[in-house]
Motif scaffolding. Structure first.
Motif, PDB file in Angstrom:
ATOM      1  N   GLU A 332       0.824  -1.205   0.000  1.00 56.06           N
ATOM      2  CA  GLU A 332       0.000   0.000   0.000  1.00 56.06           C
ATOM      3  C   GLU A 332       0.862   1.260   0.000  1.00 56.06           C
ATOM      4  OE1 GLU A 332      -3.157   0.214   2.840  1.00 56.06           O
ATOM      5  OE2 GLU A 332      -4.279  -1.418   1.881  1.00 56.06           O
ATOM      6  N   ALA A 333       1.972   1.235   0.725  1.00 55.36           N
ATOM      7  CA  ALA A 333       2.878   2.389   0.730  1.00 55.36           C
ATOM      8  C   ALA A 333       3.495   2.599  -0.645  1.00 55.36           C
ATOM      9  CB  ALA A 333       3.968   2.188   1.782  1.00 55.36           C
ATOM     10  N   ALA A 334       3.814   1.500  -1.341  1.00 58.37           N
ATOM     11  CA  ALA A 334       4.390   1.604  -2.681  1.00 58.37           C
ATOM     12  C   ALA A 334       3.397   2.210  -3.666  1.00 58.37           C
ATOM     13  CB  ALA A 334       4.838   0.223  -3.168  1.00 58.37           C
ATOM     14  N   ILE A 335       2.143   1.803  -3.571  1.00 58.32           N
ATOM     15  CA  ILE A 335       1.099   2.370  -4.438  1.00 58.32           C
ATOM     16  C   ILE A 335       0.954   3.863  -4.188  1.00 58.32           C
ATOM     17  CG2 ILE A 335      -1.380   2.361  -4.924  1.00 58.32           C
ATOM     18  CD1 ILE A 335      -1.326  -0.674  -4.261  1.00 58.32           C
ATOM     19  N   ARG A 342       6.337  10.565  -4.041  1.00 58.17           N
ATOM     20  CA  ARG A 342       7.044  11.015  -2.832  1.00 58.17           C
ATOM     21  C   ARG A 342       7.360   9.816  -1.945  1.00 58.17           C
ATOM     22  NH1 ARG A 342       3.954  11.626   1.938  1.00 58.17           N
ATOM     23  NH2 ARG A 342       1.715  11.199   1.684  1.00 58.17           N
ATOM     24  N   VAL A 343       8.264  10.062  -0.998  1.00 57.42           N
ATOM     25  CA  VAL A 343       8.626   9.040  -0.023  1.00 57.42           C
ATOM     26  C   VAL A 343       7.508   8.936   1.008  1.00 57.42           C
ATOM     27  CG1 VAL A 343      10.265   8.399   1.788  1.00 57.42           C
ATOM     28  CG2 VAL A 343      11.095   9.423  -0.345  1.00 57.42           C
ATOM     29  N   ILE A 344       7.132   7.699   1.334  1.00 52.89           N
ATOM     30  CA  ILE A 344       6.077   7.454   2.339  1.00 52.89           C
ATOM     31  C   ILE A 344       6.735   6.963   3.627  1.00 52.89           C
ATOM     32  CG2 ILE A 344       3.975   6.184   2.894  1.00 52.89           C
ATOM     33  CD1 ILE A 344       3.722   8.183   0.536  1.00 52.89           C
ATOM     34  N   GLU A 345       6.575   7.739   4.677  1.00 53.12           N
ATOM     35  CA  GLU A 345       7.084   7.332   5.987  1.00 53.12           C
ATOM     36  C   GLU A 345       6.158   6.262   6.577  1.00 53.12           C
ATOM     37  OE1 GLU A 345       9.860   8.516   7.310  1.00 53.12           O
ATOM     38  OE2 GLU A 345      10.253  10.079   5.811  1.00 53.12           O
ATOM     39  N   LEU A 346       6.770   5.282   7.227  1.00 51.68           N
ATOM     40  CA  LEU A 346       5.998   4.190   7.819  1.00 51.68           C
ATOM     41  C   LEU A 346       5.979   4.322   9.331  1.00 51.68           C
ATOM     42  CD1 LEU A 346       7.332   1.290   5.594  1.00 51.68           C
ATOM     43  CD2 LEU A 346       5.127   2.417   5.406  1.00 51.68           C
TER      44      LEU A 346
END
Length: 346
Positions: A332-335, A342-346
């Motif tokens: 989901e973060a990759a999508i 942009r970069v998605i922080e987890l």
């Protein structure tokens, strides 16, 4: 030895190649049969089993373990029904289509005291087992970066409609992506952030078929790539550390063996040819080492043996539901990362 009665929900490629041979070979399982919608094929290979006409017919049996190996978009519905029927389950990858679905299944299994494992068989590839050994022996020093590839050359669309129609379970990110992501999380843990590009490259394709993602950790980056346009393969595993590097081509033979009808064993199974050995170039105790690393033996039997022990002896599943949830979180973060650039922080 206690026998666990087991049924499949499909006898296509995954049932015939990856599941039935090991369930039949393992002394702790009894293969009861498979749900078959149109083609009735399982009895050609296993005459004593049953071809079930419906899911309800499977769930009405005394099967203790159900293998949910249907198209990804159906995993949540079928797995939930199996759990509600009191069955332990193995769910193929991708585990589900969303994180929310994955969490529902994980919670339901826990509430009912049932075992739920995600079929991430590639943890038992000879390739990954060898990579894991190199990491654990510390010969490369602290890892700075790693790159894993699952590349093919196949510009043609799949004849399997569920793989090529725009649906919630289709696309390379949920097909080959879970293998790469699971291997990275298995070796390096959960990252801090994800940066990804997900594209469609084949002519007339309706689904994503190219991925390039970076899992960002405090001291390293792990890059994961999959493509259908790699005619000349590069090393599938590339590890670079403070002391040296390890490069390994993809060489596991198990899928090829199974597709030709070879039956698993506990002796020579999963032994790679010598020309697929990985190359190490590092420094140990002040001495430069540059040569080949023998490949460890792979065997998917270990997954099924782990599942057997999980059910009979109440040990942890070979790939627990939480691992499946975490893979879905990365997907989901990759999508989101690809869509929003942009970069998605987890």
């Amino acid at each position: 030895m206690q026998k666990i009665k087991t049924a499949l929900l499909s006898y296509g490629m995954s049932g015939k190649v990856f599941h039935a041979p090991f369930i039949d070979f393992h002394p702790g399982f009894e293969l009861m049969g498979s749900w078959e919608r149109t083609k009735k094929l399982i009895q050609q290979d296993y005459p004593a089993v049953v071809s079930y006409p419906t899911l309800e017919a499977v769930l009405a049996t005394d099967a203790q373990l159900i293998i949910v190996n249907t198209p990804v978009a159906t995993h949540f519905e079928y797995a939930k029904k199996a759990l509600l029927a009191g069955k332990h389950i193995i769910v193929e990858k991708a585990f589900t289509t969303t994180v929310a679905e994955a969490q529902v299944l994980a919670t339901l299994a826990q509430e009912k005291g049932l075992k739920l494992a995600v079929f991430q068989n590639r943890r038992w590839d000879s390739d990954l087992k060898t990579v894991q050994q190199v990491l654990e022996d510390g010969s490369l020093g602290e890892i700075v970066e790693a790159e894993f590839h699952f590349d093919r050359y196949n510009p043609l669309l799949s004849p399997k409609q569920h793989k090529e129609t725009a649906n919630s379970g289709a696309g390379i990110l949920k097909d080959l992506g879970p293998h790469l992501i699971d291997q990275a999380l298995y070796l390096f843990g959960f990252p801090n952030a994800v940066c990804a590009s997900v594209r469609t490259t084949r002519q007339n394709s309706l689904v994503d078929d190219w991925i390039d993602m970076q899992l960002q950790y405090p001291t390293k980056n792990v890059r994961l790539k999959a493509s259908f346009f790699v005619r000349e393969a590069i090393p599938a595993y590339q590890l670079h550390g403070a002391k040296g590097s390890f490069l390994k081509p993809r060489g596991d033979v198990q899928e090829d063996y199974l597709k030709t009808g070879k039956k698993p064993n506990l002796d020579s199974w999963g032994t790679e040819p010598l020309d697929k050995e990985g190359t190490i170039h590092t420094e140990i105790d002040g001495k430069i080492i540059h040569g080949k690393i023998p490949t460890l033996q792979g065997n998917y039997y270990s997954f099924f043996d782990g599942m057997y022990n999980s059910i009979v002896n109440n040990t942890v599943e070979p790939v627990p539901a939480l691992d499946g949830v975490r893979v879905m979180q990365i997907i989901e973060a990759a999508i989101q990362s690809s869509s929003e650039k942009r970069v998605i922080e987890l």
